[in-house]
Design a protein around this motif. Structure first.
Motif, PDB file in Angstrom:
ATOM      1  N   LEU A  86      -3.906   2.382   4.247  1.00 10.71           N
ATOM      2  CA  LEU A  86      -4.831   3.145   3.409  1.00 10.71           C
ATOM      3  C   LEU A  86      -4.270   4.524   3.095  1.00 10.71           C
ATOM      4  O   LEU A  86      -4.379   5.016   1.966  1.00 10.71           O
ATOM      5  CB  LEU A  86      -6.184   3.299   4.117  1.00 10.71           C
ATOM      6  N   THR A  87      -3.681   5.157   4.094  1.00 16.11           N
ATOM      7  CA  THR A  87      -3.114   6.502   3.916  1.00 16.11           C
ATOM      8  C   THR A  87      -1.967   6.475   2.926  1.00 16.11           C
ATOM      9  O   THR A  87      -1.861   7.345   2.053  1.00 16.11           O
ATOM     10  CB  THR A  87      -2.635   7.062   5.272  1.00 16.11           C
ATOM     11  N   LYS A  88      -1.115   5.483   3.046  1.00 22.83           N
ATOM     12  CA  LYS A  88       0.011   5.337   2.115  1.00 22.83           C
ATOM     13  C   LYS A  88      -0.495   5.184   0.677  1.00 22.83           C
ATOM     14  O   LYS A  88      -0.006   5.856  -0.249  1.00 22.83           O
ATOM     15  CB  LYS A  88       0.866   4.137   2.522  1.00 22.83           C
ATOM     16  N   LYS A  89      -1.478   4.328   0.480  1.00 21.28           N
ATOM     17  CA  LYS A  89      -2.027   4.095  -0.866  1.00 21.28           C
ATOM     18  C   LYS A  89      -2.672   5.359  -1.431  1.00 21.28           C
ATOM     19  O   LYS A  89      -2.682   5.581  -2.646  1.00 21.28           O
ATOM     20  CB  LYS A  89      -3.052   2.954  -0.835  1.00 21.28           C
ATOM     21  N   ALA A  90      -3.211   6.203  -0.541  1.00 19.20           N
ATOM     22  CA  ALA A  90      -3.879   7.435  -0.967  1.00 19.20           C
ATOM     23  C   ALA A  90      -2.892   8.559  -1.266  1.00 19.20           C
ATOM     24  O   ALA A  90      -3.295   9.609  -1.767  1.00 19.20           O
ATOM     25  CB  ALA A  90      -4.862   7.885   0.103  1.00 19.20           C
ATOM     26  N   GLY A  91      -1.622   8.332  -0.952  1.00 22.75           N
ATOM     27  CA  GLY A  91      -0.618   9.366  -1.197  1.00 22.75           C
ATOM     28  C   GLY A  91      -0.313  10.240  -0.004  1.00 22.75           C
ATOM     29  O   GLY A  91       0.399  11.247  -0.128  1.00 22.75           O
ATOM     30  N   GLY A  92      -0.860   9.887   1.168  1.00 23.36           N
ATOM     31  CA  GLY A  92      -0.574  10.650   2.382  1.00 23.36           C
ATOM     32  C   GLY A  92       0.892  10.571   2.766  1.00 23.36           C
ATOM     33  O   GLY A  92       1.579   9.602   2.438  1.00 23.36           O
ATOM     34  N   GLU A  93       1.356  11.596   3.454  1.00 24.33           N
ATOM     35  CA  GLU A  93       2.783  11.697   3.759  1.00 24.33           C
ATOM     36  C   GLU A  93       3.130  11.589   5.239  1.00 24.33           C
ATOM     37  O   GLU A  93       4.292  11.386   5.578  1.00 24.33           O
ATOM     38  CB  GLU A  93       3.314  13.036   3.221  1.00 24.33           C
TER      39      GLU A  93
END
Length: 217
Positions: A86-93
């Protein structure tokens, strides 16, 4: 991308932990911290389910859209592989966890994100490192103290450690001298009273105070 974020974390040294803040205050809070010199924010997942994982991911995505590369946004209290995705899809780094779960670390690295799991003992620290962690956060740091950090650093000097839990303006230098390369700091910057009163200038001043320790070190 990974190498650039690694260098930013090593340079900036402070990741501000944002936990349970209402979505409608997040942008103003992040702006206040950005004005104070903060460049890394951790938006935490809710372990008790008070805030859904989807809402947390939406908050990460909203911050990324608003700030672009001016702020680097990651996720905290990441307990499973689904939250990493989910974090990856949201643009989290980057991905920060309170514990060492090999599957979470491996999923993080598989998706090209920075891994910062939590650990307490030398065995956990080594396990996290062997599993691919970029940094290992010593949590809760203040309960162990700087002598513990120095003792662990002696045989494990190849592992980059972050101190999280009880870090404040007065003890940051002590932990830097003990060998940590950065911090996670929550309510000492995201002051609940200031936030409740919408005193974002006050939060900016707090952020500046903490950033000044790093700049002067």
């Amino acid at each position: 991308m990974e190498n650039s974020i690694l260098k930013i974390i090593e340079k900036e040294k402070i990741v501000v932990i944002v936990r349970g803040v209402q979505s409608d205050k997040l942008i103003r809070l992040a702006e206040a911290m950005h004005n104070g010199g903060i460049r890394l924010l951790e938006i935490t997942y809710s372990a008790n389910g008070n805030i859904s994982d989807d809402e947390t991911a939406d908050n990460i995505a909203a911050l990324k859209r608003y700030f672009g590369n001016e702020m680097h946004i990651g996720a905290g209290t990441v307990l499973n592989e689904e939250q990493v995705e989910l974090t990856k899809k949201a643009g989290g780094e980057f991905i920060i966890s309170p514990d060492t779960v090999c599957e979470v670390i491996k999923k993080t690295k598989e998706l090209g994100l920075i891994s910062m799991p939590g650990a307490l003992t030398p065995s956990e620290i080594r396990l996290a490192h062997r599993s691919g962690a970029d940094f290992v956060k010593i949590f809760p740091a203040v309960n162990l103290g700087t002598d513990y950090i120095k003792a662990v650093r002696a045989p494990l000097s190849n592992i980059k450690l972050l101190a999280v839990g009880g870090i404040n303006y007065s003890n940051m230098r002590d932990y830097l001298n003990a060998g940590v390369c950065g911090f996670g700091i929550g309510s000492n910057i995201v002051d609940k009273k200031l936030l409740a009163n919408n005193d974002f200038d006050g939060i900016t001043e707090l952020a500046k105070r903490y950033v000044s320790v790093i700049q002067e070190y």
